[in-house]
Motif scaffolding. Structure first.
Motif, PDB file in Angstrom:
ATOM      1  N   GLN A   1      65.660 120.603  10.159  1.00 55.86           N
ATOM      2  CA  GLN A   1      66.914 119.906   8.895  1.00 55.86           C
ATOM      3  C   GLN A   1      68.365 118.969   8.174  1.00 55.86           C
ATOM      4  N   GLY A   2      68.088 117.910   8.832  1.00 56.15           N
ATOM      5  CA  GLY A   2      69.582 117.165   8.294  1.00 56.15           C
ATOM      6  C   GLY A   2      70.646 116.861  10.224  1.00 56.15           C
ATOM      7  N   GLY A   3      70.063 117.644  11.099  1.00 57.21           N
ATOM      8  CA  GLY A   3      70.511 116.960  11.673  1.00 57.21           C
ATOM      9  C   GLY A   3      70.466 116.472  12.632  1.00 57.21           C
ATOM     10  N   ARG A   4      71.046 116.120  14.469  1.00 52.11           N
ATOM     11  CA  ARG A   4      70.983 114.885  14.573  1.00 52.11           C
ATOM     12  C   ARG A   4      69.994 114.888  16.685  1.00 52.11           C
ATOM     13  N   LEU A   5      69.476 114.747  16.886  1.00 47.06           N
ATOM     14  CA  LEU A   5      68.693 114.540  18.287  1.00 47.06           C
ATOM     15  C   LEU A   5      69.583 114.245  19.467  1.00 47.06           C
ATOM     16  N   THR A   6      69.344 114.191  20.542  1.00 41.10           N
ATOM     17  CA  THR A   6      69.984 112.964  21.038  1.00 41.10           C
ATOM     18  C   THR A   6      68.972 112.947  22.360  1.00 41.10           C
ATOM     19  N   VAL A   7      68.247 111.939  22.551  1.00 43.77           N
ATOM     20  CA  VAL A   7      67.505 111.601  23.673  1.00 43.77           C
ATOM     21  C   VAL A   7      68.026 110.362  24.814  1.00 43.77           C
ATOM     22  N   SER A   8      67.964 110.953  26.310  1.00 45.27           N
ATOM     23  CA  SER A   8      69.096 110.332  27.345  1.00 45.27           C
ATOM     24  C   SER A   8      68.041 110.479  28.831  1.00 45.27           C
ATOM     25  N   ALA A   9      67.775 109.257  29.408  1.00 47.81           N
ATOM     26  CA  ALA A   9      67.304 109.370  30.882  1.00 47.81           C
ATOM     27  C   ALA A   9      68.256 108.131  32.081  1.00 47.81           C
ATOM     28  N   THR A  10      68.335 108.362  32.837  1.00 47.93           N
ATOM     29  CA  THR A  10      68.339 107.383  33.694  1.00 47.93           C
ATOM     30  C   THR A  10      67.681 106.208  34.405  1.00 47.93           C
ATOM     31  N   VAL A  11      68.594 104.809  33.907  1.00 49.24           N
ATOM     32  CA  VAL A  11      67.399 103.769  34.423  1.00 49.24           C
ATOM     33  C   VAL A  11      68.398 103.091  35.453  1.00 49.24           C
ATOM     34  N   THR A  12      67.068 103.426  36.557  1.00 48.40           N
ATOM     35  CA  THR A  12      68.101 102.676  38.522  1.00 48.40           C
ATOM     36  C   THR A  12      67.226 101.535  38.213  1.00 48.40           C
ATOM     37  N   ASN A  13      68.800 100.632  39.232  1.00 49.13           N
ATOM     38  CA  ASN A  13      67.729  99.247  39.890  1.00 49.13           C
ATOM     39  C   ASN A  13      68.589  99.759  41.086  1.00 49.13           C
ATOM     40  N   SER A  14      66.490  99.624  41.603  1.00 47.71           N
ATOM     41  CA  SER A  14      66.771  99.618  43.031  1.00 47.71           C
ATOM     42  C   SER A  14      66.930  98.420  44.246  1.00 47.71           C
ATOM     43  N   GLY A  15      66.514  97.405  43.161  1.00 42.96           N
ATOM     44  CA  GLY A  15      66.512  96.664  43.774  1.00 42.96           C
ATOM     45  C   GLY A  15      67.701  95.230  43.816  1.00 42.96           C
ATOM     46  N   THR A  16      67.103  94.607  44.747  1.00 40.55           N
ATOM     47  CA  THR A  16      68.380  93.546  45.458  1.00 40.55           C
ATOM     48  C   THR A  16      69.429  92.245  44.840  1.00 40.55           C
ATOM     49  N   ARG A  17      68.839  92.389  43.298  1.00 44.08           N
ATOM     50  CA  ARG A  17      69.103  91.774  41.861  1.00 44.08           C
ATOM     51  C   ARG A  17      69.439  92.347  40.857  1.00 44.08           C
ATOM     52  N   ALA A  18      70.584  91.688  40.538  1.00 44.94           N
ATOM     53  CA  ALA A  18      70.790  92.673  38.651  1.00 44.94           C
ATOM     54  C   ALA A  18      70.034  92.092  38.204  1.00 44.94           C
ATOM     55  N   CYS A  19      69.739  93.395  37.150  1.00 45.06           N
ATOM     56  CA  CYS A  19      68.916  92.928  35.962  1.00 45.06           C
ATOM     57  C   CYS A  19      69.313  93.098  34.830  1.00 45.06           C
ATOM     58  N   GLU A  20      68.916  92.729  33.466  1.00 42.03           N
ATOM     59  CA  GLU A  20      69.051  93.301  31.939  1.00 42.03           C
ATOM     60  C   GLU A  20      67.592  94.369  31.473  1.00 42.03           C
ATOM     61  N   GLU A  21      67.668  95.157  31.544  1.00 46.42           N
ATOM     62  CA  GLU A  21      66.108  95.835  31.438  1.00 46.42           C
ATOM     63  C   GLU A  21      66.817  96.545  30.033  1.00 46.42           C
ATOM     64  N   VAL A  22      65.495  96.140  28.835  1.00 48.88           N
ATOM     65  CA  VAL A  22      65.434  96.588  27.900  1.00 48.88           C
ATOM     66  C   VAL A  22      64.627  98.548  27.704  1.00 48.88           C
ATOM     67  N   VAL A  23      65.345  98.880  27.658  1.00 53.34           N
ATOM     68  CA  VAL A  23      64.907 100.382  27.492  1.00 53.34           C
ATOM     69  C   VAL A  23      64.974 100.603  25.502  1.00 53.34           C
ATOM     70  N   GLN A  24      63.633 100.966  25.788  1.00 54.09           N
ATOM     71  CA  GLN A  24      62.809 101.447  25.096  1.00 54.09           C
ATOM     72  C   GLN A  24      62.385 102.736  24.456  1.00 54.09           C
ATOM     73  N   LEU A  25      62.728 103.121  23.077  1.00 52.82           N
ATOM     74  CA  LEU A  25      62.661 104.978  22.378  1.00 52.82           C
ATOM     75  C   LEU A  25      61.418 104.905  21.117  1.00 52.82           C
ATOM     76  N   TYR A  26      59.977 105.270  22.207  1.00 51.23           N
ATOM     77  CA  TYR A  26      59.251 105.725  21.019  1.00 51.23           C
ATOM     78  C   TYR A  26      59.062 107.230  20.682  1.00 51.23           C
ATOM     79  N   ILE A  27      58.375 107.107  19.946  1.00 50.87           N
ATOM     80  CA  ILE A  27      57.914 108.819  19.131  1.00 50.87           C
ATOM     81  C   ILE A  27      56.915 108.687  18.253  1.00 50.87           C
ATOM     82  N   ARG A  28      55.985 109.960  18.367  1.00 54.18           N
ATOM     83  CA  ARG A  28      54.485 109.815  17.849  1.00 54.18           C
ATOM     84  C   ARG A  28      54.500 111.246  17.533  1.00 54.18           C
TER      85      ARG A  28
END
Length: 759
Positions: A657-684
């Motif tokens: 209570q009153g604290g913070r939590l950091t959630v992180s992940a590694t996102v990788t583009n293994s393709g041959t073209r540059a891109c923009e990815e919309v990384v989304q955080l969901y909870i339940r």
């Protein structure tokens, strides 16, 4: 835009914009006048000199008799269709202003007559439906929301304000912030989709864009948050229909975007056509006073929608026009639009004691204060300048922004076999009713723009590729003689087909509810015939809502959602088709498997019998012919890269209570073209006193990834982000287990884990 984390708080604050508004001179002046009942002395003196009829006139807004563009078809001027009579009414003090008029010349004539000939010399206010552009047209709002870039919406609103204000417009009836969870509803195209958080962010951004650096500037327009409230929850997606909804759902889902818009500084709101739990919004004092005034401390003005006060008669809530005027005014609607009910009845209602004069004065005071803040008392002509109107119209910069917004709005649903991007040397057949021609480009709710000035698909493609044929194949809702045969021949002679199909402008927007949100049958017949040629097909969808895709359209190897993109439609689509710009849009609403799933939205409840993953089981929550899921969910959209998610980490493992939590992940583009990815955080929230949705969006981040590049994306969660409205309608949260996903859509697994909220 790239590499920017968006959470509700971060985007709403907008570099301190909300805090600045809360302490701004304008807000302070509004609050002071609301609390003390006084205006600056020179304006306050007007109220003491006005007759009841003149006061009622300050609360009456009508459609301009000298209308601009498509205004007559969209909002007929009715009895005020004679300009000379309307001009005389304005001089006599019977009108506070007009809307959807014919530019600076009309505004100058009206304002000049009022400032010269009226008794009180109170300037008129000029309003307009500047929904997604003035003369430079930007993508329809739901398309713009697909960019997942609130700042893009701020920039297009700013450009629309600069252009529209130069035409004499002081006030726009936008943003429309209704949450739309039933795609049958035609006005889906005016909002930001189905998610409250996304709705909040875009509401605030649009208000800041329209109102700019100060309302008194000649490039600012006052924003109007509409439609208050829950218009998008109309039963069966039928426009103007009833809304029956719990107060909890109203407050958790539908009200937050309105509050975000008001908190961002909007100084006007518009009542909604619908009723809520038996009470029309135009006659709902709980909505207009308890929530808006008492809880949210809103000091601005509330205007009715077009004849919305009068429509309480047909709804069975008012017996006649006089009764409707009394009900609406006492409920908290300051200004009547188009019905003339306030001008006709308020003086008599005050004289008869049915409406207290102090309430009338209070509403007049709000209207005059808004005019003061817009700078109209200092200079009634500050936005009326014919030379400036021309100079600011359809500039190179605004058209470039339209093209940018258009390409960022496009969503790539599917790209099997990497059909896209196209190669310039390919032989391309553009087939379908939207292949070419100056029609259905701008989209619904455009008053001043002209499709004749917009760029069609064929023009955009021909500017890039050398071999292009165009064949309509069918009409939008009717077959064309020989159309399919000609389309098949064109497809057989091509290397790739662009199938330009979907909805026309008349199938989305106000009063355009649909029972089946599918591609019309003649276009489906065309799609089936073209598919049988075996040539690669890229479906280029034109639409203002989520659609239920079927048959050859659903099975096409590539599908682009291109909405209605406005002035630079063809260039924006071509930019994405040929890879000059990689697709980065994401769905702000769900595409169902079938129309019968509506209303459908990702943040639904699980039920006690959820269908588990894998083989379908009997007696579970499912339709006979479709899963309890979307075909393409909220947040979905592909890029020309190959993006993967890995390495989810939560630190610390439990949230105090009153604290913070950091959630992180590694996102990788293994393709041959540059891109923009919309990384989304969901909870339940797995277990709560009240059941919670299967997922809720809490943050997102748009990141740029070069070929082969990886990036660690981090989000911060606080206890406040986990709260919901408890049984007492107050924010609460209980200790326990929460699921958390970092994923590319609301339905994708991405990477997933759990954390504990401590007591």
């Amino acid at each position: 835009m790239s590499d920017m984390t968006i959470s509700r708080r971060a985007a709403l604050m907008g570099a301190g914009a909300v805090a600045a508004w809360a302490t701004s001179p304008a807000r302070a002046l509004l609050a002071q006048a609301e609390a003390s009942g006084t205006l600056p002395p020179r304006i306050e003196a007007l109220i003491g000199r006005m007759t009841l009829e003149e006061k009622a006139g300050q609360l009456q807004l009508n459609a301009a008799a000298w209308a601009g563009g498509a205004a007559v078809a969209l909002n007929p001027p009715g009895g005020s269709g004679n300009f000379d009579k309307q001009l005389a009414d304005a001089v006599a003090g019977k009108l506070t202003g007009v809307f959807n008029g014919n530019g600076a010349a009309m505004a100058r004539r009206m304002q000049g007559a009022v400032m010269k000939g009226s008794r009180m010399k109170i300037p008129l206010i000029f309003a307009a439906d500047v929904i997604h552009g003035h003369r430079t047209i930007f993508p329809v709002p739901v398309a713009e929301a697909a960019s997942f870039e609130p700042d893009l919406a701020r920039r297009t609103a700013r450009a629309a304000a600069v252009e529209g204000a130069a035409a004499g417009i002081d006030w726009t009836f936008f943003p429309m912030v209704d949450i739309a969870r039933d795609q049958r509803w035609g006005r889906t195209m005016e909002g930001a989709g189905e998610d409250p958080m996304l709705g909040e962010l875009f509401a605030a951004a649009r208000v800041r864009g329209f109102q700019g650096e100060g309302l008194a500037r000649d490039d600012a327009m006052m924003a109007c948050v509409k439609h208050f409230a829950a218009y998008g929850a109309a039963e069966s997606g039928l426009d103007y229909n009833s809304v029956d909804i719990s107060e909890r759902t109203l407050r958790e889902v539908y009200l937050p975007p309105y509050k975000a818009g008001f908190d961002a500084g909007a100084m006007s709101g518009m009542a909604s056509f619908n009723e809520i739990n038996g009470v029309p919004s135009h006659g709902n004092p709980w909505l207009m006073k308890t929530v808006l005034r008492d809880e949210w401390k809103f000091p601005g003005i509330v205007v009715s929608d077009y004849t919305g006060d009068e429509e309480m008669i047909a709804a069975g809530f008012a017996k006649d026009g006089k009764d409707a005027a009394r009900i609406a005014f006492l409920a908290g609607v300051d200004m009547s639009m188009q019905s003339d009910l306030y001008a006709l009845h308020l003086p008599a209602l005050v004289r008869g004691g049915a409406v207290p004069q102090e309430l009338l004065d209070q509403s007049v005071r709000r209207v005059l204060l808004v005019k003061h803040l817009l700078g109209l008392f200092d200079d009634p002509f500050r936005r009326i300048d014919e030379k400036r109107e021309k100079a600011r119209s359809r500039t190179r910069e605004s058209l470039a922004l339209s093209r940018e917004a258009g390409r960022k709005a496009i969503v790539l649903l599917k790209n099997d076999g990497d059909v896209l991007p196209l190669r310039k040397e390919q032989r391309i057949a553009i087939i379908g009713p939207f292949a070419s021609g100056q029609h259905d480009l701008n989209g619904p709710w455009v008053v001043y723009g002209d499709n004749a000035n917009a760029v069609d698909l064929a023009t955009g493609v021909r500017a890039v590729a050398g071999s292009v044929t165009v064949t309509p194949g069918s009409g939008v809702e009717e077959a064309l003689p020989g159309g399919i045969e000609a389309a098949v021949a064109a497809a057989q002679a091509a290397d790739v087909v662009l199938l330009a199909i979907g909805e026309n402008e008349g199938m989305s927007g106000e009063a355009q509810s649909r029972t089946a949100i599918t591609v019309p049958a003649p276009q489906m017949a065309l799609a089936e015939a073209v598919a049988k040629t075996g040539k690669p097909v890229v479906v280029v969808l034109k639409n203002g809502r989520g659609l239920a895709l079927e048959g050859a359209v659903k099975d096409a190897p590539a599908i682009l959602v291109t909405w209605f993109l406005g002035s630079e439609t063809g260039h924006a689509i071509a930019d994405v088709l040929f890879g000059a710009y990689g697709p980065s849009g994401r769905l702000p609403l769900s595409f169902p498997h079938e129309s019968g799933q509506e209303p459908y939205y990702y943040a639904h409840k699980a039920t006690g019998r959820p269908q588990p993953a894998g083989e379908r089981q009997p007696y579970k929550a499912q339709w006979r012919t479709a899963p309890n899921a979307a075909l393409y969910p909220f947040g979905h959209g592909l890029t020309y890269g190959k993006v993967g998610y890995a390495g989810l980490a939560v630190s610390p493992a439990a949230l105090p209570q009153g604290g913070r939590l950091t959630v992180s992940a590694t996102v990788t583009n293994s393709g041959t073209r540059a891109c923009e990815e919309v990384v989304q955080l969901y909870i339940r929230d797995r277990v709560a006193t009240l059941t919670r949705p299967v997922r809720e969006l809490k943050a997102f981040r748009k990141v740029a990834l070069a070929p082969g590049a990886s990036q660690t994306v981090s989000f911060t969660l606080t206890v406040d982000q986990l709260r919901y409205l408890g049984a007492d309608l107050k924010p609460t949260v209980e200790p326990g287990t929460f699921d958390v996903w970092i994923a590319p859509s609301a339905q994708a697994e991405g990477v997933h884990t759990t954390f504990e909220l401590l007591a």
